[in-house]
Design a protein around this motif. Structure first.
Motif, PDB file in Angstrom:
ATOM      1  N   UNK A  23     -83.910  73.707  64.792  1.00 27.99           N
ATOM      2  CA  UNK A  23     -82.959  74.722  64.346  1.00 27.99           C
ATOM      3  C   UNK A  23     -82.342  74.306  63.001  1.00 27.99           C
ATOM      4  N   UNK A 201     -76.311  81.933  71.140  1.00 31.87           N
ATOM      5  CA  UNK A 201     -75.793  80.608  71.485  1.00 31.87           C
ATOM      6  C   UNK A 201     -75.770  79.663  70.282  1.00 31.87           C
ATOM      7  N   UNK A 202     -76.654  79.864  69.331  1.00 34.24           N
ATOM      8  CA  UNK A 202     -76.579  79.048  68.117  1.00 34.24           C
ATOM      9  C   UNK A 202     -75.646  79.716  67.107  1.00 34.24           C
ATOM     10  N   UNK A 203     -74.549  79.065  66.749  1.00 38.37           N
ATOM     11  CA  UNK A 203     -73.672  79.651  65.729  1.00 38.37           C
ATOM     12  C   UNK A 203     -74.403  79.742  64.382  1.00 38.37           C
ATOM     13  N   UNK A 251     -81.566  80.287  67.121  1.00 37.40           N
ATOM     14  CA  UNK A 251     -81.052  80.325  68.492  1.00 37.40           C
ATOM     15  C   UNK A 251     -80.410  81.649  68.853  1.00 37.40           C
ATOM     16  N   UNK A 283     -67.457  78.439  66.541  1.00 35.37           N
ATOM     17  CA  UNK A 283     -67.583  79.642  67.386  1.00 35.37           C
ATOM     18  C   UNK A 283     -66.520  80.671  66.996  1.00 35.37           C
ATOM     19  N   UNK A 693     -65.244  81.229  73.587  1.00 31.12           N
ATOM     20  CA  UNK A 693     -66.035  81.535  74.785  1.00 31.12           C
ATOM     21  C   UNK A 693     -65.271  81.287  76.083  1.00 31.12           C
ATOM     22  N   UNK A 698     -68.813  86.360  78.509  1.00 29.80           N
ATOM     23  CA  UNK A 698     -70.149  86.964  78.561  1.00 29.80           C
ATOM     24  C   UNK A 698     -70.699  86.727  79.976  1.00 29.80           C
ATOM     25  N   UNK A 701     -74.451  83.140  85.147  1.00 30.21           N
ATOM     26  CA  UNK A 701     -75.450  83.273  86.218  1.00 30.21           C
ATOM     27  C   UNK A 701     -74.865  83.919  87.473  1.00 30.21           C
TER      28      UNK A 701
ATOM     29  N   UNK B  35     -76.934  69.909  70.914  1.00 25.53           N
ATOM     30  CA  UNK B  35     -76.424  70.845  69.910  1.00 25.53           C
ATOM     31  C   UNK B  35     -75.120  71.470  70.372  1.00 25.53           C
ATOM     32  N   UNK B  36     -74.482  72.122  69.447  1.00 21.08           N
ATOM     33  CA  UNK B  36     -73.173  72.701  69.733  1.00 21.08           C
ATOM     34  C   UNK B  36     -73.277  74.215  69.889  1.00 21.08           C
ATOM     35  N   UNK B  37     -72.493  74.759  70.808  1.00 26.68           N
ATOM     36  CA  UNK B  37     -72.473  76.216  70.955  1.00 26.68           C
ATOM     37  C   UNK B  37     -71.088  76.806  70.913  1.00 26.68           C
ATOM     38  N   UNK B  43     -69.680  76.364  76.971  1.00 25.53           N
ATOM     39  CA  UNK B  43     -71.035  76.920  76.928  1.00 25.53           C
ATOM     40  C   UNK B  43     -72.114  76.019  77.528  1.00 25.53           C
ATOM     41  N   UNK B  45     -74.050  73.937  76.084  1.00 21.19           N
ATOM     42  CA  UNK B  45     -75.167  73.636  75.186  1.00 21.19           C
ATOM     43  C   UNK B  45     -75.229  72.142  74.852  1.00 21.19           C
ATOM     44  N   UNK B  97     -82.447  77.634  72.560  1.00 29.28           N
ATOM     45  CA  UNK B  97     -81.281  76.839  72.156  1.00 29.28           C
ATOM     46  C   UNK B  97     -80.566  76.246  73.372  1.00 29.28           C
ATOM     47  N   UNK B 128     -73.596  76.648  82.114  1.00 34.26           N
ATOM     48  CA  UNK B 128     -74.687  76.620  81.127  1.00 34.26           C
ATOM     49  C   UNK B 128     -75.031  78.061  80.747  1.00 34.26           C
ATOM     50  N   UNK B 129     -74.431  78.520  79.658  1.00 33.87           N
ATOM     51  CA  UNK B 129     -74.637  79.913  79.269  1.00 33.87           C
ATOM     52  C   UNK B 129     -75.982  80.094  78.580  1.00 33.87           C
TER      53      UNK B 129
END
Ligand code: FES
Ligand code: FES
Lengths: 775, 150
Positions: A23, A201-203, A251, A283, A693, A698, A701, B35-37, B43, B45, B97, B128-129
């Motif tokens: 990424x 999910x990836x900023x 991402x 974020x 977040x 959002x 699961x 990695x960061x989320x 999140x 991540x 990701x 774990x989003x």
């Protein structure tokens, strides 16, 4: 078919799971400067003064940039083709800030804490201006958000900045008012949608450096590398030939990475300092300072006869584009053009509206792109009409919806900011989608409702939807197929894989056309120095537009190979059969491996390479029917989504499992928008309350119990191997289908998203006479 | 400040500023799979295993890892590849990701509850989003992986 329509594993899935560098931020140059941005704490203000001396003096600070450091060039971040249908109303940095989160200054330091210290040392004096936060009061408000003379439209889009209007449009077919007068039943309601956040999910991130040729190389989380290259050049007055944009793995995008964001900022810092630099949004920045979905108020009027014939549709839209007009016109037009043709047999249809500026976070492209807003309004209103007519919602839709071989005048009238393109539905399996969805959701048993426990009812509701497949006559994609020794291929595409796995499905198309296997196709996508042109990943265009380009290129490569083999075999092309690995003629046999090696090393040496382009003449819509089964708690108004059934006509699925992933991912994003996603703003200060977040929820699961997804058998002649698009269609139905299910369960009609338990509970209280209706 | 950590079976010492979080220290040291989320520990991540248990490295002070075992997905390549095979078969992978952190969390689940029910899987992974997959295909793939015996 051997490769297409097969559920093959993606090309990159395993390596990504194993954590390989992939990424944008993984590719930042060592020792990169860390870039950060000072952002406005006010929704609308003028910068009176900005002092940066102290910040510049901090050890390790490489640069501090303010609006004084940039030429005043207006542009749009939208990330569309040129000329853009979005107004040029943005500057890299400006003396005005127009929303909480707007850019004030850019800093770069040797590390994160140095950059933080620089931010803290900048002193800004603001003159606060009266902000406009309510879209209903924007038009003609004395506070003008874009008074600057440089703001302009590239072609007529109804742009009237003095009135806070970013775009406006109207069209009609027939005499709506006269037809409505003759109708037995008329339903008129207003529906409201919110500014959903994309939450990839990836900023957003970008990094930049100068390479060994002194060219500016930018890695970015983008859906539109060629547009990014063009916009950077334009906004920074920097030679386009010196810019290279590379899109590594991304991402998630969902439209949120169509616009330019961090790219421009790292480019400015790299040009200014000559040093490598990196910038990753927090974020909070993603929430506040990228863009969101356009919130809309949609007034929908439907008129029908007692026998259930829909006669007229009147749709009025007020859309909030926030501080900048990114995608203002086009998203709003899709609210009509990819929604209203669903009921093509009406005598009259009218669509009109205005897109206004406010001092909110800008709105822009987001999966569904106006269609989800329009679908919520239209498909809710259709069920309200059915209730008034005492007509079964399935029967009503079967009678009135668009069918194969039919058209709608809207296709020719409304395009993406311009005129549209007339087209007939060569494939439309809506009747199957509706019937199959009714079976799978056990409509006969669950509709309208049944009691499943004390204080608990189960009900089903549904909606139908359509989308498009690329922007006809505008979006162009191209592909290069290159032969290598030993007989494997490179496939070079500008198409932008942002996690929807387009590299995989494009390789499947190429492999099918070449009669080979996936292992023989090496895909390289989206590097502006290397790959051929493609407008990018938006408007559901990749499978159809880029897929067609790949099919053309691969087919031509196969023809070229046969011609070469014929020469070697001393015969004519029509005498040669090629199965993808061996050429057979009466005069002899030749393997592809031998032919390739001969072409590279032995006789008549040459590189075989084919580039082909595709630009669609139409945009065949995928269709679907969505059925939501809910259980509602009669005491609390809480909703459990028991099952969401999707039956989709997207033509051939190039990869059925990946197509299912597109549908289900869209459905769940749509569920989020329907049930809980809503950016909340402080009414007085315009600040987002939930830009993280933790408080912006959002789906997790836990909320997703069951998704049932099937595809109709369908073959679109104009698509690659019969395919249409599938990326966006999934998101469109949940708002209306769930709203309809909740109405069926408890008789409460919620017309403002998100549909929270509180709204349902309140509605139940009003129905029970325990509460008054409020405005 | 020096912290000594076992990362994927290799003893490493990192010179870290006092407030540094494990995520930034590990990324800086080249463990790019983490990695960061988000900014609010919401999140998943950034998940790593600390002595075998999933923790969000974005809000875990690096100095607290002193003398402990950190596992990133680079440390469980065979398990990640196995999970990836099921993800590939189910089309459960999209942008990817969220996948390395998910692999770690699922691997940890397999260590503790190899026979987890659907509900237990959902609960274990609630932090774990994933914004791409819609979750269902991931659930199917994760179950297949848990069922797989070594
Ligand atoms: S980055 Fe989101 S929980 Fe750590
Ligand atoms: S696959 Fe994209 S976030 Fe999970």
């Amino acid at each position: 078919m051997n490769v297409v329509n097969k559920p093959l594993a993606s090309l990159d899935g395993k390596a990504l799971m194993m954590g390989r560098p992939a990424y944008t931020d993984d590719f930042a140059a060592p020792q990169s400067l860390v870039v950060k941005v000072l952002r406005s704490p006010h929704p609308f203000a003028r910068i009176v003064s900005i002092e940066t001396d102290e910040a510049r003096a901090i050890k390790g600070v490489a640069c501090v940039l303010t609006h004084k450091d940039f030429k005043r060039i207006s542009f749009t971040r939208a990330g569309q083709g040129y000329p853009e249908p979005s107004p040029h109303d943005k500057f890299v940095l400006d003396e005005y800030v127009r929303y909480v989160g707007d850019e004030v200054a850019i800093v770069a330091g040797v590390d994160s804490s140095t950059a933080e210290a620089a931010l803290a040392a900048i002193k800004v004096k603001y003159e606060l201006l009266t902000h406009v936060l309510d879209m209903e009061t924007a038009v003609g408000n004395p506070s003008v958000i874009h008074p600057e003379p440089e703001a302009r439209e590239m072609f007529p889009i109804g742009f009237e900045p003095k009135k806070n209007i970013a775009a406006a449009y109207k069209m009609n077919v027939g005499d709506v008012d006269a037809v409505l007068k003759k109708c037995d039943v008329v339903v008129k309601q207003t529906y409201r949608t919110t500014a959903q956040a994309h939450v990839a999910m990836e900023p957003h991130a970008a990094n930049a450096r100068f390479d060994h040729q002194n060219r500016l190389v930018i890695y970015a989380t983008t859906q539109t590398p060629v547009h990014v290259r063009r916009i950077i050049s334009q906004a920074l007055a920097y030679p386009i030939a010196n810019i290279r944009v590379i899109k590594p793995r991304v991402g998630g995008g969902f439209g949120g990475k169509q616009a330019i964001a961090a790219e421009l900022i790292v480019a400015a810092v790299a040009i200014r300092t000559g040093l490598p630099c990196r910038y990753a949004f927090t974020r909070k920045e993603v929430f506040e300072s990228s863009y969101s979905r356009h919130p809309m108020n949609i007034e929908m009027t439907l008129g029908a006869m007692k026998d259930g014939t829909l006669k007229a549709i009147d749709c009025k839209v007020l859309s909030d584009t926030g501080a900048y007009g990114e995608h203002a016109l086009t998203v709003f037009m899709v609210t009509g053009s990819k929604v209203l043709p669903l009921y093509n047999k009406v005598e009259a249809v009218r669509f009109a509206g205005t897109v206004v500026y406010t001092n909110h976070t800008p709105a822009g492209a987001y999966r569904g792109y106006g269609a989800i807003q329009g679908n919520f309004a239209l498909e809710s209103a259709v069920d309200e009409l059915c209730a008034a007519l005492k007509c079964d919602p399935l029967a009503f839709r079967r009678k009135n919806m668009i069918r194969e071989g039919e058209t709608s005048p809207i296709f020719a009238i409304m395009g993406e900011g311009t005129e549209g393109t007339a087209m007939t539905m060569e494939t439309c399996k809506l009747p199957f989608c509706v019937d199959r969805g009714a079976d799978l959701s056990d409509w006969a048993h669950n509709h309208p409702r049944r009691i499943v426990a004390k204080n608990r009812v189960r009900a089903v509701g549904m909606a139908i939807a359509m989308q498009g497949s690329g922007i006809p006559l505008i979006d162009m994609a191209s592909a290069t197929v290159k032969l290598n020794d030993d007989g494997f291929y490179n496939l070079l595409v500008g198409a932008t894989d942002i996690g929807q796995k387009s590299d995989t499905i494009l390789a499947q198309i190429a492999a099918e056309a070449l009669g080979t296997t996936l292992e023989k196709i090496v895909v390289t996508s989206s590097d502006t120095d290397v790959t051929p042109f493609d407008t990018g990943a938006y408007a559901s265009s990749t499978t159809y537009v880029s897929g067609n380009a790949v099919l053309k290129a691969a087919t031509k490569m196969k023809e070229t190979l046969v011609a070469e083999a014929a020469q070697v075999l001393g015969t004519t092309r029509d005498q040669v059969a090629f199965d993808g690995s061996t050429f057979v003629a009466e005069t002899g046999r030749l393997t592809l491996k031998d032919l390739s090696n001969r072409l590279f090393y032995n006789h008549d040496q040459k590189q075989l390479s084919v580039t082909e382009s595709f630009c669609g003449h139409k945009s065949p819509p995928p269709f679907m029917a969505g059925f939501a089964t809910v259980e509602v708690d009669l005491e609390t108004g809480e909703v459990d989504l028991v099952d969401y059934v999707s039956v989709v006509d997207c033509g051939t699925t190039i990869n059925p499992k990946l197509a299912q992933g597109q549908v289900e991912g869209g459905i769940v994003q749509g569920i989020g928008m329907t049930l809980f996603e809503e950016p909340v703003y402080g009414k007085a200060d315009g600040k987002t309350v939930n830009s993280d977040l933790l408080s912006y929820k959002i789906p997790t699961r836990l909320e997703i119990r069951k998704l049932t997804t099937e595809f109709a058998i369908s073959y679109e002649e104009s698509g690659p191997y019969g395919a249409k698009s599938v990326a966006e269609i999934g998101i469109d139905t949940p708002p209306a289908a769930i709203a309809n299910a909740i109405y069926n369960a408890v008789g409460v009609r919620v017309r403002t998203l998100p549909i929270t338990p509180e709204k349902i509970w309140r509605g139940m209280q009003i129905r029970a006479g325990k509460m008054e209706e409020s405005k | 400040m020096i912290v000594n950590v076992d990362v994927n079976g290799r003893l490493r010492s990192f010179d870290v500023p006092p407030g540094a979080f494990l995520l930034d220290v590990l990324r800086e040291a080249g463990y790019l799979s983490i990695r960061r989320g988000c900014d609010t520990t919401s999140c998943g991540i950034c998940t790593v295993l600390l002595d075998g248990k999933p923790v969000p490295s974005c809000s875990y002070l690096a100095i607290r890892a002193e003398g402990r075992k950190v596992t990133t997905v680079e440390g469980i390549p065979e398990e990640a590849a196995k999970l990836a095979r099921h993800f590939g078969e189910e089309g459960a992978d999209q942008c990817g990701y969220c996948n390395p952190s998910l692999a770690l969390a699922v691997y940890a689940l397999k260590q503790t509850r190899p026979k987890a029910t659907d509900e237990e899987i959902r609960l274990w992974l609630v932090g774990n989003l994933c914004r791409c997959s819609g979750y269902q295909s991931q659930l199917v793939a994760i179950k297949r992986y848990l069922e797989e015996r070594p």
